[in-house]
Write a protein that holds these residues in place. Sequence first.
Motif: not given
Ligand code: GN1
Length: 364
Positions: A58-61, A216-218, A239-241, A251-253
């Motif tokens: 639903n999220i990764f189409k 992108n999801d560090t 998944d978000t590389v 920033g996410d770090m």
């Molecule tokens: C989600 O999949 P996960 O739990 O590592 C989300 C990130 C958010 C994070 C917040 C694909 O990450 O963007 O920063 O939750 N991933 C997606 O905890 O939306």
Amino acid sequence: MELNGKHNVSAAARAFAIEGNFGGAEPYGSGHINDSYYAVFQRNGSQSRYLLQRINHNIFKNPVILMENIERVTAHLAAQVSDHPDRDRRVLTLIPTRTGDVLHVDAERNYWRAYRFIDNAKTYNAVESADQAYQAAKAFGEFQHMLADLPAPRLHDTIPDFHHTPKRFAVLERAIAADVAGRVASAGPEIDFAMNRKSLASVLLDAGLPERVTHNDTKINNVLLDDVTGEGTCVIDLDTVMPGLAAYDFGDMVRTATCPAPEDEVDLSKVEMQFPLFEALARGYMTSAGGFLTAAEKQSLAVAGKLITFEIGIRFLTDYLSGDTYFKVHRQGHNLDRSRSQFKLLESIEQQDGRIRELLESIG
Ligand code: GN1
Ligand code: ADP
Ligand code: MG
């Protein structure tokens, strides 16, 4: 038939080209998006372990293009670490299906993949020490460095505009106007907080920063830290590389590795950026990324923590107002709690703006 939750996990596990007998699978990890399982196989008295995942389509189409990215990225990383004595633990290894594919599609159209399980390392949902912040940031910086020479073509955007904060803000505004879950009245202070910072959303977009391959999801629980040395063994959750800005990763770090409270902490007195953790993080990141970042990128790191903490805060708030359709929730009001804690953290980062800039200038 063994059913785990609503999915047939054992059938999915058996679809992969793994020798031996399937010995069971348990839900694993605390991600908000996919369903992960620790799966065990037995063969001649020994055990092999895998991380089996159902991709949230639903999220990764488009799981097919997503896996194209992951195959290219993991192959490139594997080549880069091929001389490392611990190379099998430094990069995720995909297990093919019995038909030689990287995805198994089940009867319900669920998409599954399997990785070799990396032992003697774990993830942490909240940072516990300055060394963890340093090691996590160093590992994510190395990850960017190793992917800097990924050959063309450009990776697919697995979620378009993933870090386009102004678009995320516009989605929040639409969610407030629609109020589909009747929750706007219960989130007045959080909505006001977001509205007062609307201008923050565009702070990186117009800075003319170079596009790179970024994770992108560090968040800190997307890097395995070695149980013995504490080093960042392996960056996971690929998944978000895709193409992005280095500052999104930094920033996410900052969002997840400079505050020891978890992302959904309800005692807001515990939610603060701790400067010694920020310092360790910045030093760890510059150790591995300092050599390739441009001067403009280095400058952008000073606003990265604020921007991403704001962005994730508005995403949690949007999901609360929309009836919790995106992030997994485990209690009532969970997404509202998460957004409150992100906004508290953002305030704390704002208050330390001067010290952040000084430190980055001194080590940049
Ligand atoms: C989600 O999949 P996960 O739990 O590592 C989300 C990130 C958010 C994070 C917040 C694909 O990450 O963007 O920063 O939750 N991933 C997606 O905890 O939306
Ligand atoms: P999600 O997208 O749901 O966040 P992740 O890919 O981050 O899923 O995986 C969930 C958890 O599973 C991680 O936090 C980590 O603890 C564990 N994990 C993931 N891949 C592996 C692996 N190859 N070896 C060991 N543990 C893993
Ligand atoms: Mg994860």
